[in-house]
Design an enzyme around this catalytic site. Structure first.
Site, PDB file in Angstrom:
ATOM      1  N   LYS A   1      11.768 122.954  32.654  1.00  0.00           N
ATOM      2  CA  LYS A   1      11.950 122.874  31.197  1.00  0.00           C
ATOM      3  C   LYS A   1      13.265 122.195  30.851  1.00  0.00           C
ATOM      4  CE  LYS A   1      13.202 126.176  27.599  1.00  0.00           C
ATOM      5  NZ  LYS A   1      13.186 127.592  27.224  1.00  0.00           N
TER       6      LYS A   1
ATOM      7  N   THR B   1       8.826 127.513  23.311  1.00  0.00           N
ATOM      8  CA  THR B   1       8.719 127.477  24.772  1.00  0.00           C
ATOM      9  C   THR B   1       7.364 128.014  25.234  1.00  0.00           C
ATOM     10  OG1 THR B   1      11.107 127.848  24.915  1.00  0.00           O
ATOM     11  CG2 THR B   1       9.815 128.343  26.896  1.00  0.00           C
TER      12      THR B   1
HETATM   13  C1  R5P Z   1      15.856 130.213  27.225  1.00  0.00           C
HETATM   14  O1  R5P Z   1      16.755 130.019  28.045  1.00  0.00           O
HETATM   15  C2  R5P Z   1      15.202 131.545  27.070  1.00  0.00           C
HETATM   16  O2  R5P Z   1      14.914 132.114  28.310  1.00  0.00           O
HETATM   17  C3  R5P Z   1      13.930 131.450  26.237  1.00  0.00           C
HETATM   18  O3  R5P Z   1      12.997 130.641  26.931  1.00  0.00           O
HETATM   19  C4  R5P Z   1      14.196 130.876  24.877  1.00  0.00           C
HETATM   20  O4  R5P Z   1      15.221 131.585  24.243  1.00  0.00           O
HETATM   21  C5  R5P Z   1      12.949 130.936  24.037  1.00  0.00           C
HETATM   22  O5  R5P Z   1      13.212 130.354  22.806  1.00  0.00           O
HETATM   23  P1  R5P Z   1      12.051 129.825  21.885  1.00  0.00           P
HETATM   24  O6  R5P Z   1      11.059 130.941  21.708  1.00  0.00           O
HETATM   25  O7  R5P Z   1      12.749 129.476  20.609  1.00  0.00           O
HETATM   26  O8  R5P Z   1      11.453 128.625  22.539  1.00  0.00           O
END
Ligand code: R5P
Length: 283
Positions: free
Chosen positions: A184, A218
């Protein structure tokens, strides 16, 4: 032992009080006409070992939690343990651009003025633990997730980024499955680029596990990738369901199940971390 909870943590505090056999104090809060917050703990605090359960998710949560630990100390508590189920502001643990605040440290240092010990659940960036000058415990809740998912016939547990891979591995081991992670790259706070590792996903039941779901970007992207590979059932879990902008409805519409823990109270928080916290508090 007396448990005191902020408004947003009352559900979890009730469960903790049942497990620990500790009294849960009443608290009253109100806003003055100018919007300022008033907090009062409705118990005699003198000589008590107090456990304050308070999130730091929103600015107003931070203030309420701060007033609760301050009030406990000012009114004579012998000790104050602060349980922060969801430690907000933990994303920034260093200065990237001149002039920025190290928000995770700022919150911690403020809380340490009145808390003798801090216990939180799976903090986003463990660097914060290194800033602590009082005892600080970061509680992992893999056992509770494992118990919840062990009978759901999961073929692959997937972390949507490499940072969460060890969580996926531990969970996979606990439920007799295997783990993978998605590559990612975050473009900005709402856009991410992701690519699935080569594998056979066809008809496989997948459990996506992340630490936080915020905008849901994500997880929704990960679900899309898995669907394009004809995965079977796609379940989603996370420790902290922040669910910014109502992302829970979008995720539940495109997945076969969404469950998060009760570090933040909400419709999907059916996995409780109370047992994990109680073990630490009972030491
Ligand atoms: C990122 O490093 C975290 O582990 C999460 O993947 C992230 O905070 C998720 O954020 P969102 O739901 O806004 O994509």
């Amino acid at each position: 032992m007396l448990i005191v909870a902020s408004n947003s943590s009352i559900g979890l505090a009730r469960k903790l009080s049942d497990i620990l056999g500790a009294r849960l104090s009443g608290c009253s809060t109100k806003r003055f006409p100018d919007g300022e917050l008033y907090v009062r703990i409705e118990s005699d605090l003198k000589g008590q070992d107090v456990i304050v359960v308070g999130n730091t998710r929103s600015d107003s949560d931070i203030l309420e939690t701060l007033f609760l630990i301050n009030s406990s100390k000012e009114n004579g508590a012998s000790s104050v343990k602060l349980v922060i189920p969801y430690y907000g502001y933990a994303r920034q643990h260093m200065i990237y651009k001149p002039g920025e605040s190290v928000s995770s440290r700022a919150v911690l240092k403020t809380m340490e003025n009145w808390a003798d010990e801090i216990i939180c659940v799976e903090i986003h960036d463990k660097a914060t633990v290194g800033f602590a000058s009082k005892p600080f415990t970061n509680v992992e809740v893999i056992d509770s997730l494992g118990d919840f998912f062990k009978d759901r016939k999961i073929d692959i547990v997937i972390s949507p980024d490499d940072g969460g891979f060890s969580r996926a591995e531990k969970l996979a081991e606990r439920i007799g499955s295997r783990a993978l992670y998605i590559e990612k790259k975050r473009i900005d706070s709402r856009t991410v680029q992701m690519s699935l590792p080569e594998d056979d996903y066809s008809g496989k039941n997948i459990l996506l596990v992340d630490d936080i779901i915020s905008t849901g970007g994500t997880i929704i992207k990960a679900i899309g990738l898995l669907k394009s590979k004809s995965a079977g059932r796609i379940y989603v879990t996370a420790i902290h369901g922040v669910f910014a902008s109502g992302s829970q409805s979008q995720i539940s519409a495109v997945s076969d199940g969404l469950w998060v823990t009760d570090t933040i109270d909400g419709e999907f928080s059916s996995i409780s971390v109370a047992r994990d916290l109680a073990k630490v508090l009972d030491r």
